[in-house]
Scaffold this motif. Structure first.
Motif, PDB file in Angstrom:
ATOM      1  N   HIS A  72      18.000 -16.596   7.216  1.00 58.48           N
ATOM      2  CA  HIS A  72      18.888 -16.677   8.377  1.00 58.48           C
ATOM      3  C   HIS A  72      18.097 -17.043   9.628  1.00 58.48           C
ATOM      4  O   HIS A  72      16.945 -16.639   9.788  1.00 58.48           O
ATOM      5  CB  HIS A  72      19.603 -15.347   8.603  1.00 58.48           C
ATOM      6  CG  HIS A  72      20.386 -14.894   7.412  1.00 58.48           C
ATOM      7  ND1 HIS A  72      21.565 -15.485   7.038  1.00 58.48           N
ATOM      8  CD2 HIS A  72      20.129 -13.944   6.492  1.00 58.48           C
ATOM      9  CE1 HIS A  72      22.019 -14.902   5.931  1.00 58.48           C
ATOM     10  NE2 HIS A  72      21.163 -13.968   5.580  1.00 58.48           N
ATOM     11  N   THR A  73      18.743 -17.779  10.521  1.00 61.10           N
ATOM     12  CA  THR A  73      18.059 -18.190  11.741  1.00 61.10           C
ATOM     13  C   THR A  73      17.668 -17.005  12.612  1.00 61.10           C
ATOM     14  O   THR A  73      16.682 -17.086  13.333  1.00 61.10           O
ATOM     15  CB  THR A  73      18.914 -19.182  12.558  1.00 61.10           C
ATOM     16  OG1 THR A  73      20.177 -18.596  12.822  1.00 61.10           O
ATOM     17  CG2 THR A  73      19.082 -20.488  11.813  1.00 61.10           C
ATOM     18  N   ASP A  74      18.418 -15.886  12.534  1.00 66.76           N
ATOM     19  CA  ASP A  74      18.034 -14.716  13.334  1.00 66.76           C
ATOM     20  C   ASP A  74      16.698 -14.145  12.849  1.00 66.76           C
ATOM     21  O   ASP A  74      15.913 -13.613  13.640  1.00 66.76           O
ATOM     22  CB  ASP A  74      19.121 -13.647  13.347  1.00 66.76           C
ATOM     23  CG  ASP A  74      19.444 -13.081  11.977  1.00 66.76           C
ATOM     24  OD1 ASP A  74      19.441 -13.833  10.993  1.00 66.76           O
ATOM     25  OD2 ASP A  74      19.720 -11.865  11.906  1.00 66.76           O
ATOM     26  N   GLN A  75      16.396 -14.271  11.568  1.00 64.56           N
ATOM     27  CA  GLN A  75      15.103 -13.830  11.050  1.00 64.56           C
ATOM     28  C   GLN A  75      13.986 -14.710  11.600  1.00 64.56           C
ATOM     29  O   GLN A  75      12.905 -14.218  11.919  1.00 64.56           O
ATOM     30  CB  GLN A  75      15.088 -13.878   9.521  1.00 64.56           C
ATOM     31  CG  GLN A  75      15.983 -12.847   8.866  1.00 64.56           C
ATOM     32  CD  GLN A  75      16.068 -13.080   7.372  1.00 64.56           C
ATOM     33  OE1 GLN A  75      16.546 -14.112   6.927  1.00 64.56           O
ATOM     34  NE2 GLN A  75      15.590 -12.107   6.612  1.00 64.56           N
ATOM     35  N   ALA A 108      14.102 -16.272  14.473  1.00 68.63           N
ATOM     36  CA  ALA A 108      13.972 -15.909  15.888  1.00 68.63           C
ATOM     37  C   ALA A 108      13.130 -14.633  16.032  1.00 68.63           C
ATOM     38  O   ALA A 108      12.280 -14.551  16.941  1.00 68.63           O
ATOM     39  CB  ALA A 108      15.350 -15.707  16.499  1.00 68.63           C
ATOM     40  N   LYS A 109      13.329 -13.670  15.171  1.00 66.36           N
ATOM     41  CA  LYS A 109      12.524 -12.429  15.222  1.00 66.36           C
ATOM     42  C   LYS A 109      11.064 -12.705  14.893  1.00 66.36           C
ATOM     43  O   LYS A 109      10.167 -12.112  15.498  1.00 66.36           O
ATOM     44  CB  LYS A 109      13.114 -11.386  14.269  1.00 66.36           C
ATOM     45  CG  LYS A 109      14.419 -10.815  14.760  1.00 66.36           C
ATOM     46  CD  LYS A 109      15.005  -9.836  13.774  1.00 66.36           C
ATOM     47  CE  LYS A 109      16.377  -9.377  14.257  1.00 66.36           C
ATOM     48  NZ  LYS A 109      17.036  -8.504  13.295  1.00 66.36           N
TER      49      LYS A 109
END
Length: 105
Positions: A94-97, A99-100
């Motif tokens: 996932h793109t949120d991963q 970003a983190k």
């Protein structure tokens, strides 16, 4: 998840991180994938999974690049300037991963 890395390519570059994808199919299939997805980073072709085996994430006889499906499908490895693995994510789906991960760099 190559598209997530494509979306964040500029942010990785700002942090002096060079991105590489790894493809374990044919060279022609790798080229088609890069062109189709318009990937802004180099893709290494690893049909014998030698890189994955050396990093302990692949098995030669596995169905996928990752030898243990419970470890995920799309690992990310960040290697620093000295060649030391400084970040290892077993499944970057996932793109949120992504970003983190960028926040930690």
């Amino acid at each position: 998840m190559a598209l997530g890395y494509r979306e964040h390519a500029a942010e990785f570059a700002e942090r002096n991180v060079v991105l590489f994808g790894i493809h374990d199919g044919s060279l022609d299939a790798a080229r088609q994938w890069v062109e189709k997805e318009q990937l802004p980073f180099a893709v290494l072709n690893d049909p014998d999974r030698r890189v994955g085996i050396e990093l302990g994430m692949s098995a030669l006889d596995g169905e996928r690049y990752v030898k243990d499906p419970s470890d995920g499908k799309r690992p990310a490895v960040v290697i620093d300037e000295q060649g030391v693995i400084c970040e290892w994510e077993s499944d970057m789906n996932h793109t949120d991963q992504i970003a983190k991960l960028l926040e930690r760099l």
